[in-house]
Write a protein that holds these residues in place. Structure first.
Motif, PDB file in Angstrom:
ATOM      1  N   LEU A 177      -5.915   2.929  -8.619  1.00 22.01           N
ATOM      2  CA  LEU A 177      -5.135   2.158  -7.654  1.00 22.01           C
ATOM      3  C   LEU A 177      -6.092   1.424  -6.726  1.00 22.01           C
ATOM      4  O   LEU A 177      -6.911   2.063  -6.051  1.00 22.01           O
ATOM      5  CB  LEU A 177      -4.218   3.075  -6.832  1.00 22.01           C
ATOM      6  N   LEU A 229       2.182   1.846  -3.552  1.00 20.41           N
ATOM      7  CA  LEU A 229       1.192   2.342  -4.506  1.00 20.41           C
ATOM      8  C   LEU A 229       0.659   3.715  -4.122  1.00 20.41           C
ATOM      9  O   LEU A 229       0.623   4.636  -4.938  1.00 20.41           O
ATOM     10  CB  LEU A 229       0.024   1.354  -4.611  1.00 20.41           C
ATOM     11  N   PHE A 230       0.211   3.866  -2.875  1.00 25.43           N
ATOM     12  CA  PHE A 230      -0.559   5.042  -2.480  1.00 25.43           C
ATOM     13  C   PHE A 230       0.296   6.189  -1.936  1.00 25.43           C
ATOM     14  O   PHE A 230      -0.226   7.276  -1.722  1.00 25.43           O
ATOM     15  CB  PHE A 230      -1.621   4.640  -1.450  1.00 25.43           C
ATOM     16  N   THR A 231       1.571   5.932  -1.710  1.00 26.74           N
ATOM     17  CA  THR A 231       2.461   7.014  -1.270  1.00 26.74           C
ATOM     18  C   THR A 231       3.554   7.280  -2.294  1.00 26.74           C
ATOM     19  O   THR A 231       3.602   8.346  -2.913  1.00 26.74           O
ATOM     20  CB  THR A 231       3.071   6.691   0.103  1.00 26.74           C
ATOM     21  N   LYS A 238      -9.232   1.458  -1.366  1.00 29.00           N
ATOM     22  CA  LYS A 238      -8.597   0.583  -0.381  1.00 29.00           C
ATOM     23  C   LYS A 238      -9.661  -0.353   0.176  1.00 29.00           C
ATOM     24  O   LYS A 238     -10.442   0.023   1.049  1.00 29.00           O
ATOM     25  CB  LYS A 238      -7.948   1.413   0.730  1.00 29.00           C
ATOM     26  N   SER A 279       0.834  -1.210   0.000  1.00 26.86           N
ATOM     27  CA  SER A 279       0.000   0.000   0.000  1.00 26.86           C
ATOM     28  C   SER A 279       0.865   1.256   0.000  1.00 26.86           C
ATOM     29  O   SER A 279       0.555   2.239  -0.687  1.00 26.86           O
ATOM     30  CB  SER A 279      -0.926   0.000   1.225  1.00 26.86           C
ATOM     31  N   ILE A 295      -6.189  10.479 -10.135  1.00 21.27           N
ATOM     32  CA  ILE A 295      -5.726   9.259  -9.473  1.00 21.27           C
ATOM     33  C   ILE A 295      -6.852   8.768  -8.568  1.00 21.27           C
ATOM     34  O   ILE A 295      -7.183   9.399  -7.568  1.00 21.27           O
ATOM     35  CB  ILE A 295      -4.452   9.514  -8.649  1.00 21.27           C
ATOM     36  N   ASP A 301      -6.329  -1.458  -3.648  1.00 18.90           N
ATOM     37  CA  ASP A 301      -5.556  -2.175  -2.637  1.00 18.90           C
ATOM     38  C   ASP A 301      -6.300  -3.418  -2.157  1.00 18.90           C
ATOM     39  O   ASP A 301      -7.519  -3.391  -1.988  1.00 18.90           O
ATOM     40  CB  ASP A 301      -5.278  -1.244  -1.451  1.00 18.90           C
ATOM     41  N   GLU A 309      -8.243   6.198  -5.913  1.00 19.82           N
ATOM     42  CA  GLU A 309      -7.709   5.292  -4.902  1.00 19.82           C
ATOM     43  C   GLU A 309      -8.844   4.520  -4.244  1.00 19.82           C
ATOM     44  O   GLU A 309      -9.815   5.108  -3.768  1.00 19.82           O
ATOM     45  CB  GLU A 309      -6.941   6.085  -3.841  1.00 19.82           C
ATOM     46  N   ARG A 333       2.077   7.324  -6.062  1.00 19.29           N
ATOM     47  CA  ARG A 333       1.174   8.474  -6.194  1.00 19.29           C
ATOM     48  C   ARG A 333       1.950   9.794  -6.133  1.00 19.29           C
ATOM     49  O   ARG A 333       1.712  10.702  -6.955  1.00 19.29           O
ATOM     50  CB  ARG A 333       0.123   8.433  -5.086  1.00 19.29           C
TER      51      ARG A 333
END
Length: 600
Positions: free
Chosen positions: A200, A146-148, A168, A143, A164, A202, A166, A151
């Motif tokens: 994205l 991908l998300f930090t 989760k 995570s 983007i 998760d 997202e 991104r």
């Protein structure tokens, strides 16, 4: 004093350890001046405007604002700061007195862990018409990648954050989206304008399979159908993460119609661990072998806290996840298998042997449970490979833990054999570098004590293959004498080829080559240098010198023409063909790789 107004810019990231370290150096002179003239820096009215406060005041304010449990200091502008290695020094002034206090900066500023290898792979696979699937053991940083990291890189390159999307799926707000049709409708609704966007998702394996509401007794709808349909739009680039390798079976890839692109994420390698932790390399190495590379450990200070986290992670996350997903009938057997594999890391074993440790447990059940553990990325299986016969043996195999810290925690930190942990670390590092790793077996003719000819099998710890490149590797904690050296390297002579031979050792520092051309390298250097086992011109020169040495010995010890011809023939058959074939086949390729490395 040198002022740095950039520290107040909107782009300032107070979570960046590196940024703070580079920006706060100027405050040392401010502290010195405070000590010299304490009356000049008495506490001012806290309502003073930001424009009248020095950059050092703002730096201190930001640090204390990020310090949990110290609300009495939050937003107070009167604490100048100085950076001293891994600590910052705070100077408290009240009236004409000064008090100095030191804090560990890592406790207050969240560090950024670099995963450049995986990030660059994600970036290079953008808009390739495939679903990028990031897999790996839970809590290894999928995570975060991908998300930090991913991104933030996209945004830094000019991508609009609104482009983007997202999702989760492990969060409570996303529970309705665990229905594959609901997920498809949600994404389609948010992208109905046809604008190019990144999606994205998760923990994709949390999407449930549902019955097709439009077809009676039809196939179930899984997450593959919505992903394939979204990919077909042409204006969505899809990235998903998952914690179960079942989603990458041959059947799954068939459903993706060859449009699934796996990016396997591992816990921190030692080089990533050291770059984030810092400090002495040898001390960090021993810490790494004890507690492993799960990213969250870097935010913990005490060994007790790390141990409890790893034990809880194994018990409450991994085992429970496997039991719930596969409806385990014998949870005690599953845990017993885990204990057995952890205790016998790097040792040859097989399901039949493990089944004999339990009552009324079949070999098939053990095999099935081991497959579950491999699917959850807790363990990896390394098969035995006949180097000369070019075939795999069915049994026995070796099993390695995905993370040495998890292995130690499962055994309550009782069995910390440095030899096994070192071998496990080498195996994991080879996998991280993209090698497929087998256990090598060479069979030779030998004489028993009675003088009879017998067949003996010798083991090579690792046969690593990648992109047509092969290397034989032995793991040796120590080689105190010639006998041990011979025992660890003798099997290299019987491989029947001229691929590279490497001994990774725990008792040496710098790399060097023995008279047989085998590379000896220290474990820390091996783990830190990803190109440590590549052969360039230096190794070819070493082999050429070795060949000349043998020829000179033959000439010096010339006795009769027959002996000279026989010795020359032996050397020629042993060294020249392999040297020339490897030089001819690999020189251009390796020089291209070398030029690529030095040009970045």
């Amino acid at each position: 004093m040198m002022h740095d107004p950039d520290i107040l810019s909107p782009s300032y990231n107070m979570n960046s350890y590196a940024y703070l370290r580079t920006r706060i150096h100027y405050a040392v002179s401010f502290v010195v001046s405070s000590a010299a003239k304490p009356s000049d820096h008495r506490r001012r009215d806290s309502s003073a405007s930001d424009e009248k406060r020095s950059p050092a005041h703002h730096a201190a304010m930001m640090i204390f604002a990020s310090e949990p449990g110290r609300n009495d200091m939050m937003y107070n502008p009167e604490y100048p700061v100085a950076f001293i290695q891994n600590e910052f020094l705070c100077v408290f002034t009240h009236k004409n007195s000064i008090t100095f206090k030191s804090f560990n900066i890592i406790q207050h500023v969240a560090m950024e862990i670099k995963r450049d290898q995986y990030l660059e792979k994600l970036l290079s696979h953008r808009w390739n018409g495939m679903v990028k699937i990031v897999t790996g053991i839970r809590r290894c940083g999928k995570s975060y990648l991908l998300f930090t990291l991913f991104r933030n890189r996209l945004i830094s390159e000019g991508v609009d954050p609104g482009d983007i999307i997202e999702i989760k799926l492990d969060e409570i707000d996303a529970v309705p989206l665990r229905n594959p049709l609901a997920l498809y409708d949600y994404v389609k609704l948010r992208t109905s304008d046809g604008r190019k966007r990144y999606v994205l998702i998760d923990e994709i394996q949390m999407i449930s399979s549902i019955r097709n509401p439009y077809v009676e007794d039809g196939d179930k709808i899984t997450f593959y159908e919505p992903l394939n349909s979204l990919l077909n739009t042409g204006y969505l680039d899809l990235y998903v993460s998952g914690s179960n390798s079942r989603m990458l079976s041959s059947d799954v890839l068939t459903q993706f119609r060859g449009r699934g692109d796996e990016i396997r994420l591992h816990p921190l390698s030692f080089s990533e661990f050291l770059s984030a932790k810092g400090g002495d390399r040898q001390a960090a190495y021993h810490d790494y072998l004890t507690f492993g590379g799960m990213p969250r450990l870097l935010s913990m200070n005490s060994d007790e806290e790390k141990a409890e986290y790893l034990k809880g992670l194994f018990r409450e996350t991994y085992i429970r996840d496997i039991e719930e997903r596969h409806r385990i009938d014998h949870p005690d057997v599953l845990e017993g298998i885990i204990d057995f594999l952890c205790s016998n890391t790097g040792s040859l074993t097989n399901p039949k042997k493990i089944a004999s440790e339990f009552r009324n447990v079949s070999e098939g059940t053990v095999r099935k449970y081991i497959d579950y553990l491999i699917d959850a990325f807790l363990f990896s299986e390394s098969k035995r490979y006949d180097v000369k016969g070019k075939r795999y043996f069915m049994y026995p195999q070796k099993y390695y833990c995905e993370d040495p810290g998890l292995r130690n925690a499962r055994l309550n930190f009782r069995q910390q054999e440095i030899t096994h942990l070192m071998e496990n670390a080498i195996y994991n590092e080879l996998c991280i570098r993209g090698y497929s790793v087998d256990v090598g077996v060479v069979t030779i003719n030998a004489k028993n004590p009675d003088g009879k000819s017998v067949r003996i099998s010798k083991e090579i710890d690792f046969v690593a293959n990648r992109y047509g490149d092969k290397v034989y590797i032995q793991s040796a904690f120590a080689m105190p004498d010639e006998e041990k050296l011979h025992a660890e390297t003798d099997q290299f002579r019987y491989t029947g080829d001229s691929f590279r031979k490497v001994v990774v050792r725990g008792d040496t520092g710098n790399r060097w080559f023995d008279e047989n051309g085998t590379l000896h390298i220290g474990i820390v250097e091996f783990l830190l240098d990803k190109n440590s086992i590549w052969i360039l011109m230096r190794i070819y020169a070493q082999e050429f010198i070795m060949l000349l040495r043998y020829l000179i010995r033959i000439l010096i010890s010339f006795e009769t023409p027959d002996i000279f011809i026989r010795r020359f023939s032996d050397v020629g058959q042993m060294y020249i063909p392999g040297f020339l074939s490897r030089f001819k086949a690999n020189l251009l390729y390796r020089w291209c790789f070398f030029l690529f490395q030095i040009t970045g």
